[in-house]
Design an enzyme around this catalytic site. Structure first.
Site, PDB file in Angstrom:
ATOM      1  N   THR A 175       0.811  -1.246   0.134  1.00 16.53           N
ATOM      2  CA  THR A 175       0.004   0.119  -0.096  1.00 16.53           C
ATOM      3  C   THR A 175       0.870   1.075  -0.056  1.00 16.53           C
ATOM      4  O   THR A 175       1.806   1.211   0.715  1.00 16.53           O
ATOM      5  CB  THR A 175      -1.064   0.044   1.032  1.00 16.53           C
ATOM      6  OG1 THR A 175      -1.964  -1.326   1.119  1.00 16.53           O
ATOM      7  CG2 THR A 175      -1.766   1.300   1.157  1.00 16.53           C
ATOM      8  N   PHE A 177       1.216   5.328   0.904  1.00 18.69           N
ATOM      9  CA  PHE A 177       0.629   6.187   1.732  1.00 18.69           C
ATOM     10  C   PHE A 177       1.106   7.479   1.360  1.00 18.69           C
ATOM     11  O   PHE A 177       2.154   7.641   0.969  1.00 18.69           O
ATOM     12  CB  PHE A 177       0.870   5.992   3.049  1.00 18.69           C
ATOM     13  CG  PHE A 177       0.325   4.510   3.505  1.00 18.69           C
ATOM     14  CD1 PHE A 177      -0.753   4.548   4.314  1.00 18.69           C
ATOM     15  CD2 PHE A 177       1.005   3.455   3.444  1.00 18.69           C
ATOM     16  CE1 PHE A 177      -1.452   3.308   4.887  1.00 18.69           C
ATOM     17  CE2 PHE A 177       0.662   2.099   3.812  1.00 18.69           C
ATOM     18  CZ  PHE A 177      -0.609   2.089   4.458  1.00 18.69           C
TER      19      PHE A 177
HETATM   20  O1  LIG Z   1      -7.156  -0.539   8.516  1.00 19.94           O
HETATM   21  C1  LIG Z   1      -5.793  -0.023   8.171  1.00 19.94           C
HETATM   22  O2  LIG Z   1      -4.816  -0.619   9.118  1.00 19.94           O
HETATM   23  C2  LIG Z   1      -5.310   0.834   7.350  1.00 19.94           C
HETATM   24  O3  LIG Z   1      -4.273   1.571   7.514  1.00 19.94           O
HETATM   25  C3  LIG Z   1      -6.048   1.100   6.271  1.00 19.94           C
HETATM   26  C4  LIG Z   1      -5.783   0.299   4.971  1.00 19.94           C
HETATM   27  C5  LIG Z   1      -6.375   0.877   3.597  1.00 19.94           C
HETATM   28  O4  LIG Z   1      -7.171   1.486   3.727  1.00 19.94           O
HETATM   29  O5  LIG Z   1      -6.004   0.549   2.691  1.00 19.94           O
HETATM   30  C6  LIG Z   1      -4.115   0.533   4.796  1.00 19.94           C
HETATM   31  C7  LIG Z   1      -3.505  -0.760   4.326  1.00 19.94           C
HETATM   32  C8  LIG Z   1      -4.114  -1.851   3.838  1.00 19.94           C
HETATM   33  O6  LIG Z   1      -4.205  -1.540   2.517  1.00 19.94           O
HETATM   34  C9  LIG Z   1      -5.446  -2.013   4.286  1.00 19.94           C
HETATM   35  C10 LIG Z   1      -5.956  -1.187   4.906  1.00 19.94           C
END
Ligand SMILES: O=C(O)C(=O)C[C@]1(C(=O)O)C=C[C@@H](O)C=C1
Length: 286
Positions: A175, A177
């Site tokens: 992911t 950020f």
């Molecule tokens: O729920 C979390 O732990 C988050 O940080 C959110 C979140 C997102 O929204 O994409 C972040 C990374 C992962 O892809 C899954 C969830």
């Protein structure tokens, strides 16, 4: 004075990991928000100097709500961080797989584990605020029939067992950020530009925009389209291109491009995350 940071989720979320890693070595004072909008609002009203939010995932694509919020609240992008996302199934200590009936996680977490969850079609899935809040919820409910999808940090923090590891569909699950702020920041090392534009509503308009980047040797790394409110089938395009605005050639290309757009705004110029994660993704692509 510590830096006030607004972070999505709570300790143990993937966003928390991104924040820790981006601000490593800095004196920070985090405040957590259960909704993406809480984080963007805290930054826009300057309660927090920076905000940390997920923006795109390598398996499920752009986190479109976040694009809309950054734009709506007029925030800027000042940095980025990639985090490898390795989901686990967390339970109360002693729970067995056959005990599970319900699973909590952030909608992205559930989406990224779709194949694994298909094998357990009888489980009731609960989309929840964040992965870390899902883990905390399992701890609080004290019900051995309930599990969460989250990471190992959350398991440690909320006293849960890691019943099954690596349950995401894609082993290369990353992911990205964004680090956002109310004001633009400029650094001589900045090498990535995030911008938003709308094209004129005529055939070939997007082709024309992309051509600007192509013919000027600018590497476009991301393109996301979002519907324009009240204008059916017209779109905002969120674009990332490599470059530094202090480079006269780069700023000239963008100025020329802006003249051909109905709307054009640079959201940020920042140092791209050139960490091990990005190298690993590239190595994997070959
Ligand atoms: O729920 C979390 O732990 C988050 O940080 C959110 C979140 C997102 O929204 O994409 C972040 C990374 C992962 O892809 C899954 C969830």
């Amino acid at each position: 004075m510590p830096l006030n940071i607004a972070c999505f989720g709570q300790p143990g979320s993937y966003t928390y990991e991104a924040m820790k890693s981006y601000f490593a070595g800095k004196n920070i004072s985090p405040a957590y928000g259960s909704h993406f909008e809480d984080v963007v609002q805290a930054v826009a009203t300057r309660q927090a100097r920076y905000g940390v939010l997920p923006i795109e995932n390598s398996s499920t694509g752009g986190i479109t709500d976040v694009y809309d919020l950054i734009h709506r609240y007029d925030c800027c992008v000042v940095g980025e961080k990639y985090v490898k996302v390795e989901h686990c199934l967390l339970t109360l200590p002693g729970t067995k797989l056959e005990d599970i009936r319900e699973v909590y996680s952030h909608p992205q977490g559930l989406n990224q584990c779709r194949s694994y969850l298909k094998h357990h079609g009888e489980w009731q899935l609960h989309p929840y605020f964040s992965t870390s809040q899902s883990a905390e919820q399992v701890q609080k409910m004290e019900d051995p029939h309930i599990a969460a999808i989250a990471n190992k940090t959350a398991a440690d923090m909320y006293g849960l067992d890691v019943l099954v590891e690596h349950i995401n569909d894609n082993t290369m699950n990353y992911t990205r950020f964004f680090i956002i702020a109310a004001d633009m920041e400029q650094s001589p090392e900045a090498d990535k530009i995030t911008l938003v534009l709308t094209t004129q509503h005529r055939p070939g308009a997007l082709y024309h925009v992309l051509g600007y980047f192509f013919y000027n040797g600018m590497n476009m790394t991301h393109l996301e389209s979002r519907p324009l409110k009240g204008r059916p089938f017209e779109y905002f395009f969120h674009i990332d291109v490599m470059g530094n605005l202090r480079n006269p050639a780069t700023s000239r290309v963008l100025r020329n491009l802006a003249e051909h757009c109905n709307y054009f705004k640079i959201l940020g110029n920042y140092v791209s995350d050139q960490g091990g994660n990005v190298d690993e993704i590239r190595r994997h692509r070959g």
